[in-house]
Enzyme design. Structure first.
Site, PDB file in Angstrom:
ATOM      1  N   ASP A 285     -22.274 -61.120 -45.815  1.00 11.40           N
ATOM      2  CA  ASP A 285     -22.402 -62.330 -46.629  1.00 11.40           C
ATOM      3  C   ASP A 285     -21.331 -63.315 -46.172  1.00 11.40           C
ATOM      4  OD1 ASP A 285     -23.828 -62.565 -49.744  1.00 11.40           O
ATOM      5  OD2 ASP A 285     -22.474 -64.148 -49.081  1.00 11.40           O
TER       6      ASP A 285
ATOM      7  N   LYS B 245     -45.971 -61.022 -53.689  1.00 13.42           N
ATOM      8  CA  LYS B 245     -44.724 -61.076 -54.462  1.00 13.42           C
ATOM      9  C   LYS B 245     -44.794 -62.179 -55.515  1.00 13.42           C
ATOM     10  CE  LYS B 245     -40.757 -60.648 -56.030  1.00 13.42           C
ATOM     11  NZ  LYS B 245     -40.289 -59.504 -56.813  1.00 13.42           N
TER      12      LYS B 245
ATOM     13  N   ALA C 186     -47.341 -61.078 -58.214  1.00 10.82           N
ATOM     14  CA  ALA C 186     -46.862 -60.015 -59.112  1.00 10.82           C
ATOM     15  C   ALA C 186     -45.982 -60.628 -60.202  1.00 10.82           C
ATOM     16  CB  ALA C 186     -46.087 -58.962 -58.328  1.00 10.82           C
TER      17      ALA C 186
ATOM     18  N   ALA D 153     -42.924 -59.425 -77.311  1.00 11.48           N
ATOM     19  CA  ALA D 153     -42.680 -60.841 -77.608  1.00 11.48           C
ATOM     20  C   ALA D 153     -41.174 -61.085 -77.610  1.00 11.48           C
ATOM     21  CB  ALA D 153     -43.274 -61.202 -78.956  1.00 11.48           C
TER      22      ALA D 153
ATOM     23  N   GLY E 284     -38.305 -65.806 -75.118  1.00 11.91           N
ATOM     24  CA  GLY E 284     -38.688 -66.417 -73.841  1.00 11.91           C
ATOM     25  C   GLY E 284     -38.109 -65.617 -72.693  1.00 11.91           C
TER      26      GLY E 284
ATOM     27  N   CYS F  92     -36.021 -65.003 -61.310  1.00 14.32           N
ATOM     28  CA  CYS F  92     -37.272 -64.948 -60.533  1.00 14.32           C
ATOM     29  C   CYS F  92     -38.487 -65.585 -61.175  1.00 14.32           C
ATOM     30  CB  CYS F  92     -37.593 -63.494 -60.210  1.00 14.32           C
ATOM     31  SG  CYS F  92     -36.423 -62.784 -59.057  1.00 14.32           S
ATOM     32  N   PHE F  93     -38.779 -65.235 -62.422  1.00 14.32           N
ATOM     33  CA  PHE F  93     -40.089 -65.608 -62.974  1.00 14.32           C
ATOM     34  C   PHE F  93     -40.371 -67.102 -62.876  1.00 14.32           C
ATOM     35  CE2 PHE F  93     -40.781 -61.698 -65.940  1.00 14.32           C
ATOM     36  CZ  PHE F  93     -41.115 -60.956 -64.828  1.00 14.32           C
TER      37      PHE F  93
HETATM   38  P1  NAD Z   1     -28.070 -63.906 -54.733  1.00 16.17           P
HETATM   39  O1  NAD Z   1     -27.783 -65.337 -54.885  1.00 16.17           O
HETATM   40  O2  NAD Z   1     -27.502 -62.914 -55.684  1.00 16.17           O
HETATM   41  O3  NAD Z   1     -27.614 -63.422 -53.276  1.00 16.17           O
HETATM   42  C1  NAD Z   1     -27.859 -64.128 -52.088  1.00 16.17           C
HETATM   43  C2  NAD Z   1     -26.621 -64.030 -51.204  1.00 16.17           C
HETATM   44  O4  NAD Z   1     -26.936 -64.564 -49.914  1.00 16.17           O
HETATM   45  C3  NAD Z   1     -25.413 -64.815 -51.693  1.00 16.17           C
HETATM   46  O5  NAD Z   1     -24.334 -63.930 -51.904  1.00 16.17           O
HETATM   47  C4  NAD Z   1     -25.131 -65.834 -50.569  1.00 16.17           C
HETATM   48  O6  NAD Z   1     -23.761 -66.054 -50.356  1.00 16.17           O
HETATM   49  C5  NAD Z   1     -25.762 -65.149 -49.380  1.00 16.17           C
HETATM   50  N1  NAD Z   1     -26.133 -66.063 -48.301  1.00 16.17           N
HETATM   51  C6  NAD Z   1     -26.841 -67.219 -48.376  1.00 16.17           C
HETATM   52  N2  NAD Z   1     -27.028 -67.742 -47.160  1.00 16.17           N
HETATM   53  C7  NAD Z   1     -26.421 -66.915 -46.265  1.00 16.17           C
HETATM   54  C8  NAD Z   1     -26.276 -66.915 -44.848  1.00 16.17           C
HETATM   55  N3  NAD Z   1     -26.815 -67.872 -44.089  1.00 16.17           N
HETATM   56  N4  NAD Z   1     -25.582 -65.898 -44.287  1.00 16.17           N
HETATM   57  C9  NAD Z   1     -25.040 -64.921 -45.031  1.00 16.17           C
HETATM   58  N5  NAD Z   1     -25.160 -64.857 -46.377  1.00 16.17           N
HETATM   59  C10 NAD Z   1     -25.840 -65.850 -46.984  1.00 16.17           C
HETATM   60  O7  NAD Z   1     -29.659 -63.791 -54.705  1.00 16.17           O
HETATM   61  P2  NAD Z   1     -30.556 -62.508 -55.119  1.00 16.17           P
HETATM   62  O8  NAD Z   1     -30.763 -62.467 -56.590  1.00 16.17           O
HETATM   63  O9  NAD Z   1     -30.051 -61.310 -54.401  1.00 16.17           O
HETATM   64  O10 NAD Z   1     -31.950 -62.942 -54.499  1.00 16.17           O
HETATM   65  C11 NAD Z   1     -32.182 -62.943 -53.109  1.00 16.17           C
HETATM   66  C12 NAD Z   1     -33.666 -63.104 -52.852  1.00 16.17           C
HETATM   67  O11 NAD Z   1     -34.389 -61.991 -53.406  1.00 16.17           O
HETATM   68  C13 NAD Z   1     -34.279 -64.343 -53.485  1.00 16.17           C
HETATM   69  O12 NAD Z   1     -35.248 -64.854 -52.609  1.00 16.17           O
HETATM   70  C14 NAD Z   1     -34.929 -63.813 -54.738  1.00 16.17           C
HETATM   71  O13 NAD Z   1     -36.038 -64.585 -55.120  1.00 16.17           O
HETATM   72  C15 NAD Z   1     -35.389 -62.457 -54.310  1.00 16.17           C
HETATM   73  N6  NAD Z   1     -35.524 -61.464 -55.403  1.00 16.17           N
HETATM   74  C16 NAD Z   1     -34.596 -61.393 -56.402  1.00 16.17           C
HETATM   75  C17 NAD Z   1     -34.716 -60.417 -57.399  1.00 16.17           C
HETATM   76  C18 NAD Z   1     -33.709 -60.300 -58.502  1.00 16.17           C
HETATM   77  O14 NAD Z   1     -33.940 -59.538 -59.421  1.00 16.17           O
HETATM   78  N7  NAD Z   1     -32.588 -61.010 -58.474  1.00 16.17           N
HETATM   79  C19 NAD Z   1     -35.766 -59.511 -57.346  1.00 16.17           C
HETATM   80  C20 NAD Z   1     -36.680 -59.598 -56.318  1.00 16.17           C
HETATM   81  C21 NAD Z   1     -36.544 -60.578 -55.340  1.00 16.17           C
HETATM   82  C1  UDX Z   2     -38.564 -59.511 -62.471  1.00 16.32           C
HETATM   83  C2  UDX Z   2     -39.683 -58.540 -62.074  1.00 16.32           C
HETATM   84  O1  UDX Z   2     -39.917 -57.611 -63.147  1.00 16.32           O
HETATM   85  C3  UDX Z   2     -39.321 -57.793 -60.813  1.00 16.32           C
HETATM   86  O2  UDX Z   2     -40.402 -56.974 -60.394  1.00 16.32           O
HETATM   87  C4  UDX Z   2     -38.988 -58.809 -59.718  1.00 16.32           C
HETATM   88  O3  UDX Z   2     -38.596 -58.140 -58.540  1.00 16.32           O
HETATM   89  C5  UDX Z   2     -37.894 -59.746 -60.174  1.00 16.32           C
HETATM   90  O4  UDX Z   2     -38.280 -60.391 -61.404  1.00 16.32           O
HETATM   91  P1  UDX Z   2     -36.206 -59.272 -63.680  1.00 16.32           P
HETATM   92  O5  UDX Z   2     -36.298 -60.741 -63.841  1.00 16.32           O
HETATM   93  O6  UDX Z   2     -34.972 -58.693 -63.110  1.00 16.32           O
HETATM   94  O7  UDX Z   2     -37.413 -58.740 -62.777  1.00 16.32           O
HETATM   95  O8  UDX Z   2     -36.409 -58.576 -65.120  1.00 16.32           O
HETATM   96  P2  UDX Z   2     -37.695 -58.308 -66.048  1.00 16.32           P
HETATM   97  O9  UDX Z   2     -37.549 -56.972 -66.628  1.00 16.32           O
HETATM   98  O10 UDX Z   2     -38.961 -58.587 -65.368  1.00 16.32           O
HETATM   99  O11 UDX Z   2     -37.480 -59.350 -67.236  1.00 16.32           O
HETATM  100  C6  UDX Z   2     -37.618 -60.750 -67.050  1.00 16.32           C
HETATM  101  C7  UDX Z   2     -37.505 -61.466 -68.375  1.00 16.32           C
HETATM  102  O12 UDX Z   2     -38.650 -61.211 -69.191  1.00 16.32           O
HETATM  103  C8  UDX Z   2     -36.301 -61.028 -69.209  1.00 16.32           C
HETATM  104  O13 UDX Z   2     -35.732 -62.148 -69.837  1.00 16.32           O
HETATM  105  C9  UDX Z   2     -36.915 -60.083 -70.213  1.00 16.32           C
HETATM  106  O14 UDX Z   2     -36.158 -59.978 -71.380  1.00 16.32           O
HETATM  107  C10 UDX Z   2     -38.246 -60.761 -70.458  1.00 16.32           C
HETATM  108  N1  UDX Z   2     -39.291 -59.845 -70.985  1.00 16.32           N
HETATM  109  C11 UDX Z   2     -39.695 -58.784 -70.247  1.00 16.32           C
HETATM  110  C12 UDX Z   2     -39.892 -60.114 -72.213  1.00 16.32           C
HETATM  111  O15 UDX Z   2     -39.551 -61.080 -72.889  1.00 16.32           O
HETATM  112  N2  UDX Z   2     -40.886 -59.273 -72.668  1.00 16.32           N
HETATM  113  C13 UDX Z   2     -41.314 -58.198 -71.949  1.00 16.32           C
HETATM  114  O16 UDX Z   2     -42.227 -57.504 -72.417  1.00 16.32           O
HETATM  115  C14 UDX Z   2     -40.704 -57.939 -70.707  1.00 16.32           C
END
Ligand code: NAD
Ligand code: UDX
Length: 473
Positions: A36, A220, A223, A268, A271, A276-277
């Site tokens: 990173d 993705k 989903a 319910a 919100g 992500c969502f």
């Molecule tokens: P994050 O912001 O926590 O982490 C991203 C990291 O990438 C940061 O630490 C940043 O400094 C680093 N970075 C950015 N540009 C860079 C570069 N050029 N070189 C090196 N490092 C660099 O983000 P996250 O939550 O881990 O999400 C990453 C991706 O995964 C997003 O596209 C997100 O949509 C996806 N995703 C997130 C979740 C989740 O639950 N958070 C789940 C599924 C998919």
């Molecule tokens: C979501 C997807 O579930 C995951 O597959 C994807 O990779 C990233 O986005 P995340 O956002 O980490 O994961 O958590 P999730 O458990 O999906 O909850 C999202 C939000 O919905 C939270 O605020 C949660 O409290 C809310 N939620 C979830 C509800 O309000 N009701 C539900 O029944 C489920």
């Protein structure tokens, strides 16, 4: 196909960190380096205080770190050594320019891709782990091919991540499926096989599915859109429940028993939040609009609109219950994370609620067991319409525990479903005794037993439940 010996993961965030730590744990023969640009984040990964809170993560990191798992800011060295590179950088919603508010900002993905092209002296498999718009792999390929060194070949795969925060380690150990998309060419398929082999160290073969690149990228977004749609659907029904005397938990239970509907993701709430969502649905809306499909765009946009409506609706109910004014009333806000078991606050409903309360001139006392104080101030400043931190702090305080928050408060508002806020774990009699009367509990997460709290003396309002006395009125 090529056997993977060294993996580099660009981006040590919520996805790259846990995902590649688990790969290192489950495939001890592969050297995994997570890199990173953010030095503080890497330092934290190398310390006892990991930069993210996720149940079970510490145990995984402790076993693998220093063995075959490394965290570093030397991005170039790690890229150059690796056979396979995950691109797991952030893809936030664009804040300005064309598509602002909807489209994904692909600047970080492009920067990482250009860096790979610049430094790679041997052929690489480049894997999109970040959530990206459909056909991003094509752009990455063009950048790599235009900038790569002669003789260096790049194969691009899409391997979206489905983990949810708070349950990331369990989700990674036991994924419903692993999705790998590749070009339908011999080279593409061979690269896919290499990645399948990595996951096959712990995931059953029939749970690893391969598709074409575009299906994988789009799956993705879809989903997440489908999951969020279920929440907005039940939240829309919660409004009907409140107006009729139907109980949203009972409705969700009755409907969820239909195996075609299923019981999950029908809780319910005030919100949905999370990084992500909203981002991914807006991304899908933007994609639909760019493809000249306005009806499709409007359909999905409604999922986000209902989510905003739910937060406003809940706030209006709080205001009207508190005799139509919040001015100078103290509100104890229980929970600031977007869901339980995480310290993450991105898009948390609590942020919006707190801002609404401030606009009504209330005093807010926030308690959350995991969110850092600095994060709360940062979030409130972002949403605060230019207000200075000093102005915010005249209205908001951060409490050390639920009792400190509730001292002298008129209402408790439950925004996050932390187990510790359940009436079985928290002393609501004590809370009642230190609050202003009448004392209210507004349960935005359906986690308290209304009858039990009413017996103590509380006025209780819950999402999706009518207060018209159990329907007898
Ligand atoms: P994050 O912001 O926590 O982490 C991203 C990291 O990438 C940061 O630490 C940043 O400094 C680093 N970075 C950015 N540009 C860079 C570069 N050029 N070189 C090196 N490092 C660099 O983000 P996250 O939550 O881990 O999400 C990453 C991706 O995964 C997003 O596209 C997100 O949509 C996806 N995703 C997130 C979740 C989740 O639950 N958070 C789940 C599924 C998919
Ligand atoms: C979501 C997807 O579930 C995951 O597959 C994807 O990779 C990233 O986005 P995340 O956002 O980490 O994961 O958590 P999730 O458990 O999906 O909850 C999202 C939000 O919905 C939270 O605020 C949660 O409290 C809310 N939620 C979830 C509800 O309000 N009701 C539900 O029944 C489920």
């Amino acid at each position: 196909h090529k056997q993977i010996k060294k993996i580099c993961c660009i981006g040590a965030g919520y996805v790259g960190g846990p995902t590649c730590s688990v790969i290192a744990l489950k495939a001890p023969h592969i050297q995994v380096t997570i890199v990173d640009l953010n030095q503080a984040r890497i330092d934290a990964w190398n310390s006892d205080q990991l930069p993210i809170y996720e149940p079970g993560l510490e145990e995984v990191v402790k076993v693998a770190r220093g063995r075959n798992l490394f965290f570093s800011t030397d991005v170039e060295k790690s890229i150059n050594e690796a056979d396979l590179i995950f691109v797991s950088v952030n893809t936030p919603t664009k804040k300005s320019g064309i598509g602002r508010g909807y489209a994904a900002d692909l600047g970080y993905v492009e920067a990482a891709t250009r860096n790979i092209a610049k430094v790679a002296t041997s052929s690489k498999i480049v894997v999109e782990k970040s959530t990206v718009p459909c056909r991003t792999a094509q752009s990455m390929r063009k950048i790599l091919e235009a900038n790569g060194k002669p003789g260096v070949h790049f194969d691009i795969l899409s391997n979206p991540e489905f983990l949810a925060e708070g349950t990331a380690i369990g989700d990674l150990f036991n994924p419903d499926r692993v999705l790998i998309g590749s070009l339908d060419t011999p080279a593409g398929k061979s690269a896919a096989s290499s990645l399948v082999e990595v996951y096959a160290n712990w995931v059953k073969p029939d749970q690893i599915i391969t598709t074409n690149l575009w299906s994988s990228e789009l799956s993705k977004l879809v989903a997440n859109a489908l999951l969020a749609q279920r929440i907005s659907s039940i939240n829309a029904i919660s409004a009907i429940c409140e107006a009729t005397g139907a109980d949203v938990d009972e409705v969700a239970y009755a409907c969820g028993l239909d195996t075609r509907i299923g019981p999950k993701f029908l809780k319910a709430s005030v919100g949905f939040g999370g990084s992500c969502f909203q981002k991914d649905i807006l991304n899908l809306v933007y994609l639909s609009e760019s493809l000249h499909l306005p009806e499709v765009a409007a359909y999905w946009k409604q999922v986000v609109d209902i989510n905003e409506y739910q937060k406003t609706r809940f706030t209006k109910r709080i205001i009207s219950s508190l005799f139509n004014t919040l001015t100078n009333k103290r509100i104890a806000l229980f929970g600031f994370a977007f869901k339980k078991d995480t310290g993450d606050t991105r898009e948390s409903a609590a942020i919006t609620l707190c801002q609404y309360f401030r606009e009504e001139k209330a005093k807010v006392a926030i308690y959350d067991p995991k969110v850092e104080e600095s994060q709360i101030w940062y979030d409130l400043k972002e949403v605060g319409k230019g207000d200075s931190l000093e102005a915010i702090q005249q209205q908001v305080e951060i409490a050390a525990d639920p009792f400190a928050a509730a001292e002298g408060a008129d209402a408790i508002v439950i925004a996050t479903e932390w187990d510790m806020f359940k009436d079985t774990n928290l002393d609501y009699e004590k809370l009642y005794s230190i609050m202003n009367k009448p004392a209210f509990v507004f349960d935005g997460r359906l986690i308290v037993d209304r009858a039990k709290l009413e017996a103590i003396g509380f006025k209780v309002e819950q999402i999706g439940k009518s207060t018209r006395d159990h329907g007898y009125e």
